[in-house]
Structures are given as C-alpha cells and as structure tokens.
Write an enzyme that holds these catalytic residues in place. Structure first.
Site, PDB file in Angstrom:
ATOM      1  N   CYS A   8       0.880  -1.176   0.000  1.00 35.81           N
ATOM      2  CA  CYS A   8       0.000   0.000   0.000  1.00 35.81           C
ATOM      3  C   CYS A   8       0.914   1.222   0.000  1.00 35.81           C
ATOM      4  O   CYS A   8       2.123   1.088  -0.241  1.00 35.81           O
ATOM      5  CB  CYS A   8      -0.974  -0.016   1.179  1.00 35.81           C
ATOM      6  SG  CYS A   8      -0.201   0.065   2.804  1.00 35.81           S
ATOM      7  N   ASN A  11       2.335   1.605   4.210  1.00 39.65           N
ATOM      8  CA  ASN A  11       2.645   0.359   4.927  1.00 39.65           C
ATOM      9  C   ASN A  11       2.393   0.492   6.433  1.00 39.65           C
ATOM     10  O   ASN A  11       3.095  -0.099   7.241  1.00 39.65           O
ATOM     11  CB  ASN A  11       4.086  -0.102   4.650  1.00 39.65           C
ATOM     12  CG  ASN A  11       4.408  -1.529   5.090  1.00 39.65           C
ATOM     13  OD1 ASN A  11       5.519  -1.825   5.530  1.00 39.65           O
ATOM     14  ND2 ASN A  11       3.461  -2.435   5.002  1.00 39.65           N
ATOM     15  N   CYS A  13      -1.296   0.996   7.306  1.00 41.59           N
ATOM     16  CA  CYS A  13      -2.731   0.692   7.458  1.00 41.59           C
ATOM     17  C   CYS A  13      -3.113  -0.553   6.656  1.00 41.59           C
ATOM     18  O   CYS A  13      -3.223  -1.647   7.206  1.00 41.59           O
ATOM     19  CB  CYS A  13      -3.603   1.882   7.026  1.00 41.59           C
ATOM     20  SG  CYS A  13      -3.383   3.368   8.036  1.00 41.59           S
ATOM     21  N   ARG A  14      -3.333  -0.408   5.351  1.00 45.75           N
ATOM     22  CA  ARG A  14      -3.938  -1.487   4.561  1.00 45.75           C
ATOM     23  C   ARG A  14      -3.043  -2.708   4.393  1.00 45.75           C
ATOM     24  O   ARG A  14      -3.500  -3.847   4.599  1.00 45.75           O
ATOM     25  CB  ARG A  14      -4.366  -0.953   3.185  1.00 45.75           C
ATOM     26  CG  ARG A  14      -5.485   0.073   3.269  1.00 45.75           C
ATOM     27  CD  ARG A  14      -5.656   0.833   1.972  1.00 45.75           C
ATOM     28  NE  ARG A  14      -4.508   1.689   1.695  1.00 45.75           N
ATOM     29  CZ  ARG A  14      -4.332   2.394   0.595  1.00 45.75           C
ATOM     30  NH1 ARG A  14      -5.229   2.317  -0.375  1.00 45.75           N
ATOM     31  NH2 ARG A  14      -3.279   3.168   0.445  1.00 45.75           N
ATOM     32  N   SER A  15      -1.779  -2.515   4.002  1.00 43.84           N
ATOM     33  CA  SER A  15      -0.978  -3.718   3.715  1.00 43.84           C
ATOM     34  C   SER A  15      -0.563  -4.497   4.971  1.00 43.84           C
ATOM     35  O   SER A  15      -0.568  -5.733   4.936  1.00 43.84           O
ATOM     36  CB  SER A  15       0.219  -3.412   2.801  1.00 43.84           C
ATOM     37  OG  SER A  15       1.115  -2.511   3.381  1.00 43.84           O
ATOM     38  N   ASP A 125      -8.154   4.151   0.900  1.00 38.41           N
ATOM     39  CA  ASP A 125      -7.159   4.589   1.877  1.00 38.41           C
ATOM     40  C   ASP A 125      -7.891   5.152   3.103  1.00 38.41           C
ATOM     41  O   ASP A 125      -8.632   6.121   2.979  1.00 38.41           O
ATOM     42  CB  ASP A 125      -6.293   5.670   1.213  1.00 38.41           C
ATOM     43  CG  ASP A 125      -5.162   6.128   2.099  1.00 38.41           C
ATOM     44  OD1 ASP A 125      -5.191   5.851   3.316  1.00 38.41           O
ATOM     45  OD2 ASP A 125      -4.251   6.772   1.573  1.00 38.41           O
TER      46      ASP A 125
HETATM   47  P1  4NP Z   1      -1.726   2.979   3.946  1.00 40.09           P
HETATM   48  O1  4NP Z   1      -2.321   4.387   4.485  1.00 40.09           O
HETATM   49  O2  4NP Z   1      -1.198   3.269   2.550  1.00 40.09           O
HETATM   50  O3  4NP Z   1      -2.922   2.094   3.933  1.00 40.09           O
HETATM   51  O4  4NP Z   1      -0.649   2.583   4.921  1.00 40.09           O
HETATM   52  C1  4NP Z   1      -1.574   5.567   4.467  1.00 40.09           C
HETATM   53  C2  4NP Z   1      -0.613   5.783   5.415  1.00 40.09           C
HETATM   54  C3  4NP Z   1       0.114   6.956   5.413  1.00 40.09           C
HETATM   55  C4  4NP Z   1      -0.134   7.919   4.454  1.00 40.09           C
HETATM   56  C5  4NP Z   1      -1.093   7.678   3.475  1.00 40.09           C
HETATM   57  C6  4NP Z   1      -1.805   6.508   3.484  1.00 40.09           C
HETATM   58  N1  4NP Z   1       0.583   9.129   4.459  1.00 40.09           N
HETATM   59  O5  4NP Z   1       0.300   9.997   3.611  1.00 40.09           O
HETATM   60  O6  4NP Z   1       1.490   9.325   5.301  1.00 40.09           O
END
Ligand code: 4NP
Length: 154
Positions: A8, A11, A13-15, A125
C-alpha cells in the site's frame, strides 16, 4: 513455497492489515509451510514505525494483532516474491513504474480481484477518514485474502 507481498502507500494501514489477515487464514488452514507473507510501502515516510494506532485498534477488536514494522519496497522484492498485491490504482501505477522487468510487472495484481463477496475495485485509503474506513478495510481484505488463499490452492 509461495511468497506473497502486500503493498500500500504507507505500509501502516492497509498492507499490514492484509498481511495479518492472510497469516491468520493460512495458520487456521494449517498451511503455514506453504507461504511466506510480508508487506511493504511505496513511500518510506513511515519506515520503522508500527501500524497506525487506529488500524491496530480496529484490528485488535476483530481478532488480529498487527506487529509489522513499516518498510519501503526494494527492487529485490520483485525477485523474491511470487505475487505482489496492491490496494488501488495509484499503487498499481507506482508499482508498474518501479518493476524492473516485464516478468516483475506480471507479478503485480489488485487484491480486490480476489474478492468474492464485495463488489469493489480498490481498498480505500483510510488514513484521512473516519473510523468506519478502518472497518471497511478489514471487511474488504478478509474477503480478498480468503479468495486469494482459495485460488492459491489450485
Ligand atoms: P496505507 O495508508 O497506505 O494504507 O498505509 C496511508 C498511510 C500513510 C499515508 C497515506 C496513506 N501518508 O500519507 O502518510
């Protein structure tokens, strides 16, 4: 041995959630010896951090413990892993730009292609949204990971 990498953006939240769900499904099916499962991000901004506390909390109430520490994808991951699963179109585009070979590009799949219950084409997201976004991530990923595990049987 099938090596599975979830991707994702951050790294956190989702992954890591997908990684924990897949590990639990594989354990419950007594198929741990068949798989290596990891996750990584497309940005290094959160490198070294544990999963987002909101994701960890929602995961916990649904029976998962998130222990992964965020790391960015490396070019060697395209060699090591057999299947590289992304969450949305933006992940898809970035992964295709990073893939060093056509063979590497062919390893990239959308995790939602494996859903059998949810009619969705991406895992939204949750980072800038509310609590329901985190539940939605778990709902979609439980469906997708079960579908993936079933497909990797065949
Ligand atoms: P993820 O979520 O891609 O599911 O881990 C996010 C985590 C951090 C950010 C964006 C999405 N960020 O912009 O820092």
């Amino acid at each position: 041995m099938t090596k599975v990498l979830f991707i994702c953006l951050g790294n956190i939240c989702r992954s890591p959630m997908a990684e924990a769900i897949m590990k639990k499904l594989v354990k419950d099916a007594e198929r741990e010896h068949e798989f290596e499962i990891d996750s990584a991000g497309l940005i290094a901004y959160h490198q070294g951090e544990g999963a987002d506390p909101r994701m960890r909390s929602h995961a916990f109430t649904r029976g998962y413990r998130l222990t992964h520490v965020s790391r960015p994808i490396r070019s060697i991951d395209f060699d090591i892993f057999d299947i590289i699963l992304c969450m949305d179109d933006s992940n898809w585009d970035k992964l295709h730009r990073l893939a060093p070979t056509i063979e590497a590009e062919n390893k990239i799949r959308r995790i939602t292609d494996f859903c059998t219950v949810h009619a969705v084409d991406h895992v939204p997201d949750p980072y800038y949204g509310g609590e329901q976004g985190f539940e939605n991530v778990i709902d979609i990923l439980e469906d997708a990971c079960q579908g993936l595990l079933n497909e990797l049987h065949e």
